[in-house]
Design a protein around this motif. Sequence first.
Motif, short mmCIF file in Angstrom:
data_model
loop_
_atom_site.label_atom_id
_atom_site.label_comp_id
_atom_site.label_asym_id
_atom_site.label_seq_id
_atom_site.Cartn_x
_atom_site.Cartn_y
_atom_site.Cartn_z
N LYS A 183 20.46 23.69 4.78
CA LYS A 183 21.54 24.85 5.03
C LYS A 183 21.91 25.27 3.71
O LYS A 183 22.32 26.73 3.39
CB LYS A 183 22.30 24.62 6.04
N TRP A 184 21.76 24.34 2.69
CA TRP A 184 22.50 24.82 1.32
C TRP A 184 21.61 24.73 0.25
O TRP A 184 21.82 24.74 -0.84
CB TRP A 184 23.45 23.73 1.05
N GLY A 185 20.13 25.15 0.53
CA GLY A 185 18.99 25.10 -0.49
C GLY A 185 18.87 23.78 -0.89
O GLY A 185 18.15 23.67 -1.99
N LEU A 186 19.19 22.65 -0.27
CA LEU A 186 18.75 21.28 -0.71
C LEU A 186 17.71 20.67 0.02
O LEU A 186 17.43 21.05 1.24
CB LEU A 186 19.97 20.69 -0.95
N GLY A 187 17.26 19.62 -0.53
CA GLY A 187 16.08 18.98 0.03
C GLY A 187 16.07 17.09 0.07
O GLY A 187 17.12 16.84 -0.21
N LEU A 188 14.93 16.76 0.19
CA LEU A 188 14.85 15.38 0.29
C LEU A 188 15.35 14.85 -0.91
O LEU A 188 15.88 13.64 -1.21
CB LEU A 188 13.64 14.85 0.65
N SER A 189 14.92 15.35 -2.10
CA SER A 189 15.24 14.85 -3.54
C SER A 189 16.84 14.73 -3.86
O SER A 189 17.09 14.12 -4.64
CB SER A 189 14.53 15.73 -4.64
N ASP A 190 17.71 15.75 -3.09
CA ASP A 190 19.09 15.58 -3.15
C ASP A 190 19.82 14.71 -2.23
O ASP A 190 21.02 14.40 -2.43
CB ASP A 190 19.37 17.03 -2.81
N LEU A 191 18.96 13.82 -1.39
CA LEU A 191 19.44 12.85 -0.44
C LEU A 191 19.39 11.65 -1.10
O LEU A 191 18.17 10.78 -0.86
CB LEU A 191 18.75 12.93 0.87
N LEU A 208 13.69 13.81 27.19
CA LEU A 208 14.96 13.78 27.08
C LEU A 208 15.77 14.95 26.56
O LEU A 208 17.01 15.06 26.70
CB LEU A 208 15.50 12.57 26.22
N ARG A 209 15.05 16.09 26.31
CA ARG A 209 15.57 17.49 25.70
C ARG A 209 16.65 16.90 24.78
O ARG A 209 16.26 16.12 23.76
CB ARG A 209 16.22 18.30 27.02
N ASN A 210 17.91 17.38 24.88
CA ASN A 210 18.88 17.53 23.94
C ASN A 210 19.33 15.93 23.70
O ASN A 210 19.99 15.84 22.62
CB ASN A 210 20.00 18.30 24.14
N GLY A 211 19.01 14.92 24.52
CA GLY A 211 19.25 13.61 24.35
C GLY A 211 18.29 12.87 23.59
O GLY A 211 18.37 11.90 23.45
N PHE A 212 17.33 13.42 22.77
CA PHE A 212 16.33 12.94 22.11
C PHE A 212 16.85 12.02 20.94
O PHE A 212 17.94 12.50 20.64
CB PHE A 212 15.27 13.91 21.75
N PHE A 213 15.95 11.07 20.61
CA PHE A 213 16.64 10.02 19.58
C PHE A 213 16.50 10.71 18.11
O PHE A 213 15.47 11.04 17.78
CB PHE A 213 15.75 8.87 19.59
N ARG A 214 17.68 10.86 17.55
CA ARG A 214 17.69 11.59 16.10
C ARG A 214 17.65 10.49 15.21
O ARG A 214 17.99 9.18 15.38
CB ARG A 214 18.79 12.55 16.01
N ASN A 215 17.20 10.69 13.90
CA ASN A 215 17.57 9.73 12.65
C ASN A 215 18.41 10.39 11.62
O ASN A 215 18.55 11.61 11.38
CB ASN A 215 16.12 9.29 12.36
N GLY A 216 18.96 9.53 10.95
CA GLY A 216 19.74 9.84 9.92
C GLY A 216 19.11 10.56 8.77
O GLY A 216 19.75 11.64 8.27
N VAL A 217 18.15 10.32 8.16
CA VAL A 217 17.37 11.13 7.06
C VAL A 217 17.09 12.51 7.85
O VAL A 217 17.64 13.36 6.81
CB VAL A 217 16.04 10.38 6.98
N ASP A 218 16.57 12.59 8.67
CA ASP A 218 16.35 14.34 9.32
C ASP A 218 17.51 14.93 9.52
O ASP A 218 17.74 16.16 9.20
CB ASP A 218 15.48 14.08 10.58
N ASN A 219 18.51 14.06 10.23
CA ASN A 219 19.78 15.03 10.21
C ASN A 219 20.54 15.41 9.14
O ASN A 219 21.11 16.54 8.98
CB ASN A 219 20.73 14.12 11.13
N LEU A 220 20.42 14.66 8.10
CA LEU A 220 20.88 15.12 6.85
C LEU A 220 20.36 16.25 6.18
O LEU A 220 20.70 16.98 5.51
CB LEU A 220 21.32 13.64 5.94
N LEU A 221 18.75 16.11 6.20
CA LEU A 221 18.15 16.98 5.57
C LEU A 221 18.09 18.36 6.41
O LEU A 221 18.20 19.33 5.51
CB LEU A 221 16.55 16.42 5.56
N VAL A 222 18.58 18.32 7.59
CA VAL A 222 18.63 19.60 8.24
C VAL A 222 19.98 20.34 7.62
O VAL A 222 19.95 21.46 7.31
CB VAL A 222 18.83 19.48 9.74
N GLU A 223 20.91 19.52 7.65
CA GLU A 223 22.29 20.09 6.90
C GLU A 223 22.03 20.31 5.44
O GLU A 223 22.42 21.60 5.03
CB GLU A 223 23.31 19.00 7.10
N LEU A 224 21.32 19.49 4.55
CA LEU A 224 21.20 19.86 3.17
C LEU A 224 20.36 21.04 3.10
O LEU A 224 20.60 21.85 2.23
CB LEU A 224 20.46 18.84 2.41
#
Length: 241
Positions: free
Chosen positions: A138-146, A120-136
């Motif tokens: 960027k600010w030096g945060l990780g799973l324990s911060d979600l 699907l290339r850029n249309g692949f199925f994303r999930n909320g946990v991974d999407n939020l972790l990608v953004e976290l």
Amino acid sequence: MTDSTTLYPVFAEEMLPGGGHRSFILKRGELLRLTDLHGNANVSLTLLNAHEKTERLNLPDSLKCQHTARLSNGHCLYSDMGRVLAAIVTDTCGWSDSIGGVLNAQEVAEKYGQGRYQELRNGFFRNGVDNLLVELGKWGLGLSDLLMTLNLFSRVDVDEAGILHFAANNSKAGDYIELYAPMHTLVVLTALQHPMDPNPQYAPQPLRLSWMKADASVAEHCRTSRPENERGFINTDRLFA
């Protein structure tokens, strides 16, 4: 209801595609409008103190101190330090869900299928946990911060037996929610379907994000809606005294 954009000019705007994710600092005195472009949108969001990221959104306290199980116009989103990270100053769809959370990769695969990048290339199925972790990240945060997420535009009802029910079509095309920041707040969000959305197809909806500089009076009805909120704003204002 007066449209905020007639009072406060939009100084920045961007589109958030369905499945997309963003993070940014909403500065003290800024107003963020999230607009559902096609209907049935859901935005999973978490908030943190931009300058002390161990202080973050506390949904149980936000619900308890305002005597509600849903969040909408006039409500505040509290940190675990009793400060107001954001105030919901407008909400045309009338309900945001504080219960449902987000799906992880395995849950998305079980619900919608594999949806791999290879096919699907850029249309692949994303999930909320991974999407939020990608953004976290960027600010030096990780799973324990979600820790906690609020689902904007979505409604979940609880019946007398304690069973949760997802309200389909809660948000219509053109509905919008506005968040006012009385402090510098790190906003982390993703536009994905609510975990309880019964649609068997992966179909996250896009949004428009608009930024305005607003006067503190825009959140006055939030501040005065409960004595607890008055104290929360005072506690927040002390950061800038």
